[in-house]
Design an enzyme around this catalytic site. Structure first.
Site, short mmCIF file in Angstrom:
data_model
loop_
_atom_site.label_atom_id
_atom_site.label_comp_id
_atom_site.label_asym_id
_atom_site.label_seq_id
_atom_site.Cartn_x
_atom_site.Cartn_y
_atom_site.Cartn_z
N ASP A 65 75.88 38.30 19.51
CA ASP A 65 77.09 38.15 20.31
C ASP A 65 77.19 36.72 20.82
O ASP A 65 76.26 36.21 21.46
CB ASP A 65 77.03 39.12 21.50
CG ASP A 65 78.19 38.93 22.47
OD1 ASP A 65 79.27 38.51 22.03
OD2 ASP A 65 78.01 39.21 23.68
N HIS A 105 78.49 42.13 20.40
CA HIS A 105 78.83 42.36 21.79
C HIS A 105 78.84 43.84 22.16
O HIS A 105 78.38 44.22 23.23
CB HIS A 105 80.21 41.75 22.07
CG HIS A 105 80.61 41.75 23.50
ND1 HIS A 105 80.01 40.95 24.44
CD2 HIS A 105 81.56 42.46 24.16
CE1 HIS A 105 80.57 41.17 25.62
NE2 HIS A 105 81.51 42.08 25.47
N SER A 150 79.79 43.94 29.18
CA SER A 150 80.74 42.88 29.34
C SER A 150 81.11 42.67 30.80
O SER A 150 80.24 42.51 31.65
CB SER A 150 81.92 43.27 28.46
OG SER A 150 82.88 42.35 28.38
N TYR A 151 82.41 42.73 31.16
CA TYR A 151 82.79 42.56 32.56
C TYR A 151 82.32 43.73 33.42
O TYR A 151 82.35 43.67 34.65
CB TYR A 151 84.30 42.38 32.71
CG TYR A 151 84.68 41.80 34.06
CD1 TYR A 151 84.54 40.44 34.31
CD2 TYR A 151 85.14 42.61 35.09
CE1 TYR A 151 84.85 39.90 35.55
CE2 TYR A 151 85.46 42.08 36.33
CZ TYR A 151 85.31 40.72 36.55
OH TYR A 151 85.60 40.19 37.79
N GLY A 168 86.78 43.73 30.70
CA GLY A 168 88.11 43.14 30.67
C GLY A 168 88.16 41.88 31.53
O GLY A 168 87.85 40.81 31.08
#
Length: 473
Positions: free
Chosen positions: A393, A445, A182-183, A85
């Site tokens: 991605d 991703h 991701s984050y 996020g």
């Protein structure tokens, strides 16, 4: 004699307190037992969900969903999964659309299908909605939301893990791993560092049998992540020579601030991703009637983007998810009152609907520009680390990760080698001194969404600390 009696009584009291706490944990565990979800196919493994309070004073509580392994769960490791996020749900993405056993379906009635490549075939899975304000996790102190950042998120997640093992003492001795994407390139190393530091005293009652972590398409270093995004877009024919030239000459990603000329060129770059999916270049977008997927905020870096890209309006509006409409089905399913009741969720009646990414988290206080110092520390500490990248991605592309890992300056133990799924090349891998990097061919991703068989193979080899097959099998 009196002193001896007092000492004995003291030991008995201490033992009674310990037994009482353990009994309380087991009681809370049983209260969290999920006996079946609406529309769920029959399964033999157990599952639990509910809340663990991480700050009594503020009333901060994190929501979790724990799913036991399909076979011999007492002998399998516990794997914590975190999405990024910041502000996006590990249940909405990780469990319901990537690696969990249950995927919601498009139906007027609640309906789940079994994922044949669920990671609970390899481990006991623990999904956590973190930080507070994400999904069903909540706080009774509204100011907490405006103070969120990497530091608070890591501390609350660490408190959660400590308390979770107290609630599930039968898994305390199991090997423990963390994974995410991701984050979570920030979340996972930061939480790992807290556990690692806390574990230095092996006599501590809350010692965690932590062995390693694996992160995918992960934000790790602002400079190389941004440079890699632009280079990847040009190499994959997404942007023109002119846009590429202008960005590379007008933008300096090593600086925290950007010029107006740089911002203008980056807007042209982001315009392209309004017509194709940044997170999976070669798959279709969702055009469902309800529009949830189209309007949904990004899965990655909504509130806290790299310094330059955070100023671009298009950064905050990237859709994600693949069926490509799977996220729509998840959102409908998790907002059903009967589903929330079965999951012991939303017990405080949060005044907003469940969403994949929090609309309440609009600001992020702290985030290091690079996670490489933490990774170096954990490599030196003997923690097993694997990094993987789906190679279609565009958001945190394989190019970015290769640039980032080069910065670590690690020696190469085994150079670029293909690995196989059956007779097909699954991707490539390189073994560094202390870290393994794996690419997954044809994955976007969210790697388990796009290549589920290869993803399950990947996690099995990571947990077993085995090399992926370098010859057809």
């Amino acid at each position: 004699m009196a002193s001896f009696i007092c000492n004995v009584l003291g030991l008995h009291v201490l033992l009674l307190i310990c037994l009482t706490k353990e009994a309380l944990g087991v009681s809370e565990q049983e209260a969290d037992r999920v006996h079946g979800l609406p529309g769920q196919p029959p399964v033999k493994f157990k599952q639990y969900s509910g809340y663990i309070t991480v700050n009594e004073t503020h009333g901060r509580a994190l929501f979790y969903w724990f799913i036991e392994a399909t076979h011999r769960p007492k002998h399998k490791p516990v794997l914590l999964w975190l999405n990024g996020g910041p502000g996006c749900s590990s249940i909405g993405y990780g469990e319901a659309e990537e690696l969990g056993p249950f995927f919601p379906q498009d139906s007027s009635q609640p309906k789940l299908k079994l994922n044949p490549y669920s990671w609970n075939k390899a481990a006991n899975l623990l999904f956590l909605e973190s930080p507070v304000g994400v999904g069903f996790s909540y706080t009774n102190t509204s100011n907490d939301i405006s103070e969120l950042g990497d530091t608070i998120t890591a501390k609350d997640s660490h408190t959660f893990i400590v308390k979770w093992f107290r609630r599930f003492p039968q898994f305390r001795s199991n090997k423990f791993y963390i994974s995410g994407e991701s984050y979570a390139g920030h979340y996972v190393p930061q939480l790992s560092e807290l556990i690692f530091d806390n574990n230095r005293n092996h006599a501590k009652k809350d010692y965690i049998n932590f062995k390693g972590f694996m992160i995918g398409n992960a934000l790790l270093d602002d400079e190389t992540d941004q440079k890699g995004m632009i280079d990847y877009a040009w190499n994959h024919a997404v942007i023109s020579d002119g846009v590429y030239h202008n960005i590379t000459t007008k933008c300096n990603f090593s600086l925290p601030d950007s010029t107006d000329d740089c911002i203008d060129q980056l807007n042209k770059y982001f315009d392209v991703y309004s017509i194709i999916d940044m997170y999976s270049l070669y798959t279709p977008k969702c055009f469902s009637n309800n529009g949830n997927t189209i309007k949904k905020l990004a899965h990655v870096l909504r509130g806290r983007a790299p310094q330059t890209f955070s100023k671009i309006n298009g950064w905050h509006r990237k859709p994600a998810g693949y069926d490509p409409c799977a996220s729509d089905y998840t959102e409908v399913y998790l907002n059903r009152p009967e589903v929330q009741k079965a999951l012991h969720a939303n017990v405080t009646k949060i005044p907003y609907s469940w969403t994949h990414c929090s609309d309440t988290i609009t600001f992020w206080n702290d985030a290091p520009q690079s996670m490489l110092p933490v990774i170096k520390k954990l490599i030196a500490g003997g923690i097993r680390i694997w990094v993987y990248s789906g190679d279609t991605d565009g958001r945190i592309p394989v190019t970015s990760t290769r640039y980032t890992l080069r910065k670590l300056g690690l020696g190469i133990v085994e150079d670029w080698t293909p690995w196989y799924t059956s007779k097909q090349v699954g991707g490539w891998t390189i073994a560094y001194d202390g870290l393994t990097f794996v690419t997954i061919r044809g994955a976007g991703h969210q790697v388990p969404t796009f290549t589920p068989k290869q993803a399950l193979q990947l996690v099995r080899h990571f947990l077993a600390n085995k090399k992926l097959p370098s010859q057809p099998i």
